[in-house]
Design a protein around this motif. Structure first.
Motif, PDB file in Angstrom:
ATOM      1  N   LEU A 282      42.349  37.598  47.571  1.00 32.59           N
ATOM      2  CA  LEU A 282      43.168  37.283  48.743  1.00 32.59           C
ATOM      3  C   LEU A 282      44.127  38.421  49.070  1.00 32.59           C
ATOM      4  CD1 LEU A 282      43.986  33.505  48.126  1.00 32.59           C
ATOM      5  CD2 LEU A 282      42.364  34.472  49.761  1.00 32.59           C
ATOM      6  N   VAL A 283      44.719  39.009  48.037  1.00 39.69           N
ATOM      7  CA  VAL A 283      45.625  40.138  48.261  1.00 39.69           C
ATOM      8  C   VAL A 283      44.853  41.330  48.808  1.00 39.69           C
ATOM      9  CG1 VAL A 283      47.092  41.848  47.107  1.00 39.69           C
ATOM     10  CG2 VAL A 283      47.323  39.418  46.561  1.00 39.69           C
ATOM     11  N   ARG A 284      43.647  41.547  48.317  1.00 44.09           N
ATOM     12  CA  ARG A 284      42.834  42.659  48.801  1.00 44.09           C
ATOM     13  C   ARG A 284      42.483  42.480  50.265  1.00 44.09           C
ATOM     14  NH1 ARG A 284      37.278  44.524  45.926  1.00 44.09           N
ATOM     15  NH2 ARG A 284      36.285  43.200  47.484  1.00 44.09           N
ATOM     16  N   VAL A 285      42.173  41.250  50.633  1.00 45.19           N
ATOM     17  CA  VAL A 285      41.891  40.971  52.040  1.00 45.19           C
ATOM     18  C   VAL A 285      43.131  41.229  52.887  1.00 45.19           C
ATOM     19  CG1 VAL A 285      41.411  39.126  53.688  1.00 45.19           C
ATOM     20  CG2 VAL A 285      40.032  39.330  51.626  1.00 45.19           C
ATOM     21  N   LEU A 286      44.295  40.804  52.380  1.00 51.63           N
ATOM     22  CA  LEU A 286      45.537  40.946  53.128  1.00 51.63           C
ATOM     23  C   LEU A 286      45.953  42.399  53.267  1.00 51.63           C
ATOM     24  CD1 LEU A 286      47.840  39.300  54.459  1.00 51.63           C
ATOM     25  CD2 LEU A 286      49.026  39.393  52.265  1.00 51.63           C
ATOM     26  N   VAL A 287      45.793  43.187  52.190  1.00 48.17           N
ATOM     27  CA  VAL A 287      46.258  44.577  52.191  1.00 48.17           C
ATOM     28  C   VAL A 287      45.248  45.507  52.862  1.00 48.17           C
ATOM     29  CG1 VAL A 287      46.865  46.537  50.722  1.00 48.17           C
ATOM     30  CG2 VAL A 287      47.677  44.241  50.149  1.00 48.17           C
ATOM     31  N   ARG A 288      43.975  45.353  52.468  1.00 47.35           N
ATOM     32  CA  ARG A 288      42.954  46.277  52.987  1.00 47.35           C
ATOM     33  C   ARG A 288      42.270  45.770  54.251  1.00 47.35           C
ATOM     34  NH1 ARG A 288      39.636  48.070  47.526  1.00 47.35           N
ATOM     35  NH2 ARG A 288      41.439  48.718  46.254  1.00 47.35           N
ATOM     36  N   ASN A 289      42.433  44.490  54.507  1.00 45.09           N
ATOM     37  CA  ASN A 289      41.798  43.880  55.679  1.00 45.09           C
ATOM     38  C   ASN A 289      40.277  43.979  55.630  1.00 45.09           C
ATOM     39  OD1 ASN A 289      42.082  42.408  58.084  1.00 45.09           O
ATOM     40  ND2 ASN A 289      41.796  44.258  59.334  1.00 45.09           N
ATOM     41  N   ASP A 290      39.695  43.994  54.411  1.00 47.48           N
ATOM     42  CA  ASP A 290      38.237  44.057  54.264  1.00 47.48           C
ATOM     43  C   ASP A 290      37.698  42.633  54.077  1.00 47.48           C
ATOM     44  OD1 ASP A 290      39.437  43.766  51.822  1.00 47.48           O
ATOM     45  OD2 ASP A 290      38.048  45.069  50.733  1.00 47.48           O
ATOM     46  N   HIS A 291      37.701  41.858  55.142  1.00 50.46           N
ATOM     47  CA  HIS A 291      37.365  40.446  55.096  1.00 50.46           C
ATOM     48  C   HIS A 291      35.956  40.212  54.572  1.00 50.46           C
ATOM     49  CE1 HIS A 291      40.927  38.921  57.185  1.00 50.46           C
ATOM     50  NE2 HIS A 291      40.897  40.075  57.821  1.00 50.46           N
ATOM     51  N   TRP A 292      35.919  39.398  53.474  1.00 50.49           N
ATOM     52  CA  TRP A 292      34.667  38.885  52.916  1.00 50.49           C
ATOM     53  C   TRP A 292      33.725  39.970  52.397  1.00 50.49           C
ATOM     54  CZ3 TRP A 292      37.408  35.040  53.272  1.00 50.49           C
ATOM     55  CH2 TRP A 292      37.950  34.590  54.476  1.00 50.49           C
ATOM     56  N   MET A 293      34.219  41.191  52.227  1.00 51.01           N
ATOM     57  CA  MET A 293      33.356  42.267  51.744  1.00 51.01           C
ATOM     58  C   MET A 293      33.611  42.456  50.252  1.00 51.01           C
ATOM     59  SD  MET A 293      31.702  43.017  54.414  1.00 51.01           S
ATOM     60  CE  MET A 293      30.896  44.525  53.951  1.00 51.01           C
ATOM     61  N   TYR A 294      32.896  41.709  49.424  1.00 52.83           N
ATOM     62  CA  TYR A 294      33.088  41.758  47.983  1.00 52.83           C
ATOM     63  C   TYR A 294      31.891  42.437  47.330  1.00 52.83           C
ATOM     64  CZ  TYR A 294      36.488  38.184  49.165  1.00 52.83           C
ATOM     65  OH  TYR A 294      37.524  37.499  49.721  1.00 52.83           O
ATOM     66  N   ASP A 295      32.182  43.316  46.370  1.00 47.05           N
ATOM     67  CA  ASP A 295      31.104  43.984  45.672  1.00 47.05           C
ATOM     68  C   ASP A 295      30.449  43.024  44.685  1.00 47.05           C
ATOM     69  OD1 ASP A 295      32.394  44.510  42.799  1.00 47.05           O
ATOM     70  OD2 ASP A 295      33.916  44.888  44.327  1.00 47.05           O
ATOM     71  N   HIS A 296      29.275  43.399  44.217  1.00 47.24           N
ATOM     72  CA  HIS A 296      28.467  42.544  43.358  1.00 47.24           C
ATOM     73  C   HIS A 296      29.216  42.150  42.088  1.00 47.24           C
ATOM     74  CE1 HIS A 296      24.698  41.132  41.460  1.00 47.24           C
ATOM     75  NE2 HIS A 296      25.213  41.658  40.363  1.00 47.24           N
ATOM     76  N   THR A 297      29.870  43.113  41.457  1.00 45.63           N
ATOM     77  CA  THR A 297      30.560  42.850  40.192  1.00 45.63           C
ATOM     78  C   THR A 297      31.712  41.885  40.371  1.00 45.63           C
ATOM     79  OG1 THR A 297      29.987  45.082  39.423  1.00 45.63           O
ATOM     80  CG2 THR A 297      31.743  43.919  38.249  1.00 45.63           C
ATOM     81  N   THR A 298      32.461  42.039  41.451  1.00 45.04           N
ATOM     82  CA  THR A 298      33.607  41.161  41.702  1.00 45.04           C
ATOM     83  C   THR A 298      33.166  39.728  41.939  1.00 45.04           C
ATOM     84  OG1 THR A 298      34.859  43.000  42.676  1.00 45.04           O
ATOM     85  CG2 THR A 298      35.615  40.768  43.170  1.00 45.04           C
ATOM     86  N   VAL A 299      32.117  39.566  42.742  1.00 49.61           N
ATOM     87  CA  VAL A 299      31.618  38.217  43.009  1.00 49.61           C
ATOM     88  C   VAL A 299      31.091  37.579  41.732  1.00 49.61           C
ATOM     89  CG1 VAL A 299      29.863  36.887  44.242  1.00 49.61           C
ATOM     90  CG2 VAL A 299      31.086  38.713  45.420  1.00 49.61           C
ATOM     91  N   LEU A 300      30.398  38.356  40.911  1.00 47.90           N
ATOM     92  CA  LEU A 300      29.881  37.839  39.639  1.00 47.90           C
ATOM     93  C   LEU A 300      31.031  37.436  38.718  1.00 47.90           C
ATOM     94  CD1 LEU A 300      27.477  37.279  37.791  1.00 47.90           C
ATOM     95  CD2 LEU A 300      27.609  39.667  37.028  1.00 47.90           C
ATOM     96  N   ALA A 301      32.068  38.275  38.663  1.00 48.90           N
ATOM     97  CA  ALA A 301      33.237  37.958  37.839  1.00 48.90           C
ATOM     98  C   ALA A 301      33.921  36.688  38.327  1.00 48.90           C
ATOM     99  CB  ALA A 301      34.221  39.130  37.859  1.00 48.90           C
ATOM    100  N   GLN A 302      34.013  36.547  39.641  1.00 53.55           N
ATOM    101  CA  GLN A 302      34.629  35.346  40.210  1.00 53.55           C
ATOM    102  C   GLN A 302      33.841  34.096  39.832  1.00 53.55           C
ATOM    103  OE1 GLN A 302      33.596  34.541  44.198  1.00 53.55           O
ATOM    104  NE2 GLN A 302      33.946  32.459  43.500  1.00 53.55           N
ATOM    105  N   GLN A 303      32.523  34.186  39.869  1.00 57.83           N
ATOM    106  CA  GLN A 303      31.686  33.043  39.537  1.00 57.83           C
ATOM    107  C   GLN A 303      31.787  32.687  38.058  1.00 57.83           C
ATOM    108  OE1 GLN A 303      28.064  34.727  41.100  1.00 57.83           O
ATOM    109  NE2 GLN A 303      28.177  33.495  42.963  1.00 57.83           N
TER     110      GLN A 303
END
Length: 342
Positions: A282-303
């Motif tokens: 959420l902070v990354r979206v707010l700061v970088r404004n890169d909406h919904w653009m998550y890399d493979h590793t981050t999404v896997l870690a989140q899951q």
């Protein structure tokens, strides 16, 4: 993190995507993907089944045994109900990931999102209410007879429950069943994307930041108070611990305090991984404004971080059984009484 929140901060992501791990890894993540998929396939239903059974048993102990006379029993019983609701919705979401056509059942997707939102909120705030009561009992024992009552407990539970039921009604409007070539899925409505994005921050605040901070602060105050009490009254420790005069902690109060502090501490530890990565995104979206653009590793870690969070809704019965002799004794008595009635 509720399943509804997953849906919202992934925008148009599939509602069941947290159970459907990517089919392809990159670099060294292939094995992690396979492991995560296997965990999702077998661990989720196991958590749901054992958790629901344990929560139902806990509910009966807190409502049908001598535990029911304690003010905190209402919070513990309510916590068992909210945890059971979350696990039931989680199981349906897992089932939907295996059989997507189940999502076509009228109102099922919307109801799952709503229930997980509400139960996630309630589980956090029931723990907060429970520790606020324990804080009054331990840190302000002279005020406890006035403020720690069944009536006030019922009012607090009723207010928090009504607030949650109203707060998340928007999920019935902001989500819908989206039928694609890959099958039906529960998705966020495009016209509500901006609202969903804003509400995700609100949900993070009320289900994680505020409860997490409150529980940590209250636990520290309670632990320090009990420690200081023991140090100051050490020569008369055994005498004071058995007294019931106002302003003096009893042995029963200290035992129940240990159990509640441990329950809330485990809650915090299991909540942290999932919500920490959620806050990072959420902070990354707010700061970088890169909406919904998550890399493979981050999404896997989140899951992967979802699993401790899910376990949190299923582990309380085990914690009660290990830490409370009174809980075990009342559970055995209740079981024997039910067997005798049969």
């Amino acid at each position: 993190m509720s399943l509804g929140a997953i849906l919202e901060y992934h925008g148009d992501a599939n509602f069941t995507q947290e159970f459907q791990f990517p089919l392809y890894g990159n670099n060294g993540t292939d094995h992690l993907v396979e492991i995560a998929h296997a965990i999702s396939l077998y661990l989720i239903p196991t958590i749901c089944f054992l958790g629901i059974v344990g929560n139902v048993c806990s509910f009966f102990v807190f409502t049908l045994s001598t535990f029911r006379f304690l003010p905190c029993s209402l919070y513990l019983a309510a916590l068992a109900v909210s945890d059971t609701g979350f696990l039931a919705a989680l199981f349906m979401a897992w089932l939907t990931s295996l059989m997507p056509w189940v999502a076509m059942a009228p109102g099922l997707c919307l109801t799952m999102v709503y229930i997980t939102y509400v139960c996630s909120f309630l589980s956090a705030w029931y723990v907060v209410l429970m520790m606020v009561e324990r804080f009054v009992v331990v840190c302000h024992p002279l005020k406890a007879p006035r403020y720690v009552t069944k009536r006030r407990s019922r009012m607090a539970v009723g207010f928090v429950t009504a607030f949650a039921l109203i707060l998340y009604l928007h999920s019935f409007l902001s989500t819908y069943v989206n039928v694609t070539v890959y099958g039906p899925s529960c998705s966020a409505r495009e016209q509500y994307m901006k609202f969903n994005a804003i509400f995700t921050y609100i949900d993070s605040l009320v289900t994680f930041v505020v409860p997490f901070t409150a529980i940590v602060v209250l636990n520290i105050r309670i632990i320090l108070t009990v420690r200081n009490f023991r140090l100051k009254h050490h020569p008369l420790h055994m005498y004071c611990m058995h007294q019931s005069e106002p302003g003096v902690l009893t042995q029963a109060q200290v035992r129940s305090t240990k159990m509640l502090v441990l329950v809330s501490s485990i809650f915090v530890v299991l909540y942290l991984p999932s919500h920490a990565i959620r806050m990072y995104l959420l902070v990354r979206v707010l700061v970088r404004n890169d909406h919904w653009m998550y890399d493979h590793t981050t999404v896997l870690a989140q899951q992967i971080c979802q699993f401790p969070y899910f376990i949190n809704f299923a582990v309380d019965f085990l914690v009660y059984s290990i830490t409370s002799k009174n809980f075990r004794k009342n559970g055995v008595k209740l079981f024997r009484r039910l067997c005798d009635d049969d």
